[in-house]
Design a protein around this motif. Structure first.
Motif, mmCIF file in Angstrom:
data_model
loop_
_atom_site.group_PDB
_atom_site.id
_atom_site.type_symbol
_atom_site.label_atom_id
_atom_site.label_comp_id
_atom_site.label_asym_id
_atom_site.label_seq_id
_atom_site.Cartn_x
_atom_site.Cartn_y
_atom_site.Cartn_z
ATOM 1 N N ARG A 95 0.825 -1.213 0.000
ATOM 2 C CA ARG A 95 0.000 0.000 0.000
ATOM 3 C C ARG A 95 0.856 1.259 0.000
ATOM 4 N N ALA A 96 1.996 1.202 0.694
ATOM 5 C CA ALA A 96 2.881 2.358 0.744
ATOM 6 C C ALA A 96 3.469 2.681 -0.624
ATOM 7 N N LEU A 97 3.798 1.643 -1.390
ATOM 8 C CA LEU A 97 4.410 1.859 -2.716
ATOM 9 C C LEU A 97 3.383 2.103 -3.807
ATOM 10 N N ARG A 98 2.145 1.685 -3.571
ATOM 11 C CA ARG A 98 1.125 1.744 -4.623
ATOM 12 C C ARG A 98 0.947 3.153 -5.172
ATOM 13 N N SER A 99 1.000 4.170 -4.300
ATOM 14 C CA SER A 99 0.793 5.535 -4.779
ATOM 15 C C SER A 99 1.883 5.983 -5.746
ATOM 16 N N PHE A 100 3.078 5.431 -5.605
ATOM 17 C CA PHE A 100 4.175 5.793 -6.503
ATOM 18 C C PHE A 100 4.019 5.128 -7.871
ATOM 19 N N PHE A 101 3.149 4.113 -7.943
ATOM 20 C CA PHE A 101 2.903 3.415 -9.201
ATOM 21 C C PHE A 101 1.500 3.718 -9.724
ATOM 22 N N ALA A 102 1.023 4.928 -9.457
ATOM 23 C CA ALA A 102 -0.338 5.290 -9.827
ATOM 24 C C ALA A 102 -0.589 5.151 -11.322
ATOM 25 N N ASN A 103 0.454 5.376 -12.127
ATOM 26 C CA ASN A 103 0.290 5.282 -13.578
ATOM 27 C C ASN A 103 0.450 3.860 -14.103
ATOM 28 N N ASN A 104 0.883 2.942 -13.249
ATOM 29 C CA ASN A 104 1.082 1.556 -13.677
ATOM 30 C C ASN A 104 0.876 0.623 -12.489
ATOM 31 N N ARG A 173 11.063 10.662 1.290
ATOM 32 C CA ARG A 173 9.709 10.821 0.760
ATOM 33 C C ARG A 173 8.930 9.518 0.827
ATOM 34 N N VAL A 174 9.630 8.403 0.844
ATOM 35 C CA VAL A 174 8.972 7.100 0.911
ATOM 36 C C VAL A 174 8.570 6.773 2.349
ATOM 37 N N PHE A 175 9.403 7.177 3.300
ATOM 38 C CA PHE A 175 9.150 6.777 4.687
ATOM 39 C C PHE A 175 7.775 7.205 5.214
ATOM 40 N N PRO A 176 7.320 8.457 5.018
ATOM 41 C CA PRO A 176 6.006 8.828 5.561
ATOM 42 C C PRO A 176 4.884 7.931 5.054
ATOM 43 N N SER A 177 4.953 7.541 3.792
ATOM 44 C CA SER A 177 3.938 6.646 3.240
ATOM 45 C C SER A 177 4.031 5.271 3.892
ATOM 46 N N LEU A 178 5.266 4.786 4.083
ATOM 47 C CA LEU A 178 5.459 3.491 4.724
ATOM 48 C C LEU A 178 4.908 3.499 6.144
ATOM 49 N N ALA A 179 5.255 4.529 6.913
ATOM 50 C CA ALA A 179 4.818 4.596 8.303
ATOM 51 C C ALA A 179 3.300 4.679 8.404
ATOM 52 N N ALA A 180 2.683 5.504 7.557
ATOM 53 C CA ALA A 180 1.232 5.675 7.612
ATOM 54 C C ALA A 180 0.496 4.400 7.210
ATOM 55 N N GLU A 181 0.933 3.777 6.115
ATOM 56 C CA GLU A 181 0.236 2.581 5.635
ATOM 57 C C GLU A 181 0.453 1.397 6.572
ATOM 58 N N MET A 182 1.643 1.298 7.152
ATOM 59 C CA MET A 182 1.875 0.200 8.084
ATOM 60 C C MET A 182 1.010 0.378 9.330
ATOM 61 N N ALA A 183 0.893 1.610 9.807
ATOM 62 C CA ALA A 183 0.025 1.868 10.959
ATOM 63 C C ALA A 183 -1.410 1.495 10.631
ATOM 64 N N GLY A 184 -1.844 1.829 9.422
ATOM 65 C CA GLY A 184 -3.214 1.528 9.020
ATOM 66 C C GLY A 184 -3.493 0.042 8.934
ATOM 67 N N VAL A 185 -2.575 -0.705 8.333
ATOM 68 C CA VAL A 185 -2.818 -2.135 8.160
ATOM 69 C C VAL A 185 -2.706 -2.868 9.501
ATOM 70 N N LEU A 186 -1.851 -2.389 10.399
ATOM 71 C CA LEU A 186 -1.763 -2.997 11.723
ATOM 72 C C LEU A 186 -3.045 -2.755 12.519
ATOM 73 N N ALA A 187 -3.627 -1.567 12.337
ATOM 74 C CA ALA A 187 -4.906 -1.285 13.004
ATOM 75 C C ALA A 187 -6.001 -2.201 12.467
ATOM 76 N N GLU A 188 -6.007 -2.439 11.163
ATOM 77 C CA GLU A 188 -6.985 -3.357 10.567
ATOM 78 C C GLU A 188 -6.774 -4.786 11.064
ATOM 79 N N TRP A 189 -5.536 -5.179 11.151
ATOM 80 C CA TRP A 189 -5.179 -6.527 11.617
ATOM 81 C C TRP A 189 -5.658 -6.754 13.040
ATOM 82 N N SER A 190 -5.551 -5.705 13.873
ATOM 83 C CA SER A 190 -6.092 -5.711 15.233
ATOM 84 C C SER A 190 -5.637 -6.931 16.035
ATOM 85 N N GLY A 191 -4.316 -7.115 16.068
ATOM 86 C CA GLY A 191 -3.767 -8.222 16.847
ATOM 87 C C GLY A 191 -4.145 -9.588 16.314
#
Length: 263
Positions: A95-104, A173-191
């Motif tokens: 998910r973090a990298l997906r935005s960088f591949f928006a055109n492909n 520039r990649v790190f903020p996306s990584l941190a945000a998406e990892m936080a999001g998926v961990l919240a979804e995973w919910s332990g």
């Protein structure tokens, strides 16, 4: 409990970041923080690693220009559910990298359990390590090595980097996306309680589902059709009509010429 020094991450109040220069490995630094009593949710990043490693102790080339980041989690889930975390981590990076591949977007995919591929070439490796601390807590580290500007040359495992894909982006520039998406998926995973939804999204992003693959382990290999993953994150492989559960191994995709490639 105490916290190792680290700066708050903008927009992620529960997470901190410790930015380092050269370290042996960000995973080792994160585990050291855990042993010092850190409460977790700590990202450790470095400009360079002198002793980076991949799965099964393989060397991971760690020159400046790429993103080396490890997330320390403390008691993230019951032990019975920890086995699904590698797939969760893979989806977070996807998910973090997906935005960088928006055109492909179709170029980006996950190879079981958590390698990130671009048109079959590995662009990120993920290594999870854990240990039980003296006070009984379980420390789990998710280590991510994202190739931004360089990649190792390895004829067995085709690799690439963001720059080679036409995406000029600095690790910062990649790190903020990584941190945000990892936080999001961990919240979804919910332990572990939310893995069913994670599993659906992971399968949507998976490379090779429905096709022939080979799983190689240290002393054996198994070939079959990649059918699914189960609720525990195991790969379900159809081997001559028999379904087998695979917990670990290196996955290689079979090609039309009878060769295989993986990473």
């Amino acid at each position: 409990m105490t916290s190792v020094s680290g700066q708050p991450i903008a927009g992620l109040a529960a997470y901190r970041r410790l930015s380092l220069g050269e370290v042996a490995s960000t995973n080792a630094s994160a585990l050291a923080a855990a042993r010092e009593g850190d409460v977790g949710n700590l990202w450790v990043t470095a400009i360079r690693q002198s002793a980076g490693k991949g799965r099964r102790g393989r060397e991971w080339v760690s020159e400046p220009g790429n993103l080396y980041a490890s997330l320390l989690l403390i008691d993230p889930a019951p032990v019975s559910r920890i086995g699904t975390l590698p797939l969760v981590a893979g989806l977070g990076v996807y998910r973090a990298l997906r935005s960088f591949f928006a055109n492909n977007p179709q170029a980006l995919a996950i190879k079981w359990p958590n390698d990130l591929l671009v048109d079959g070439h590995k662009i990120c490796g993920i290594l999870l390590e854990s240990g039980t601390l003296a006070d009984g807590r379980l420390a789990v580290v998710i280590g991510c090595g994202i190739n931004c500007s360089t990649h190792p040359e390895n004829p067995l495992y085709p690799t690439t980097d963001l720059a080679e894909c036409g995406i000029e982006v600095e690790p910062e520039r990649v790190f903020p996306s990584l941190a945000a998406e990892m936080a999001g998926v961990l919240a979804e995973w919910s332990g572990g309680a939310g893995f069913a939804r994670i599993r659906e999204d992971w399968l949507f992003a998976a490379d090779g589902k429905g096709g022939p693959v080979t799983i190689r382990r240290q002393d054996s290999e198994t070939a079959g059709i990649f059918e699914d993953i189960d609720r525990d994150g195991y790969l379900l492989l159809n081997v001559a009509g028999e379904r087998r559960r695979i917990s670990a191994g290196d996955l290689f995709f079979s090609t039309g010429e009878g060769r295989a490639y993986g990473g």
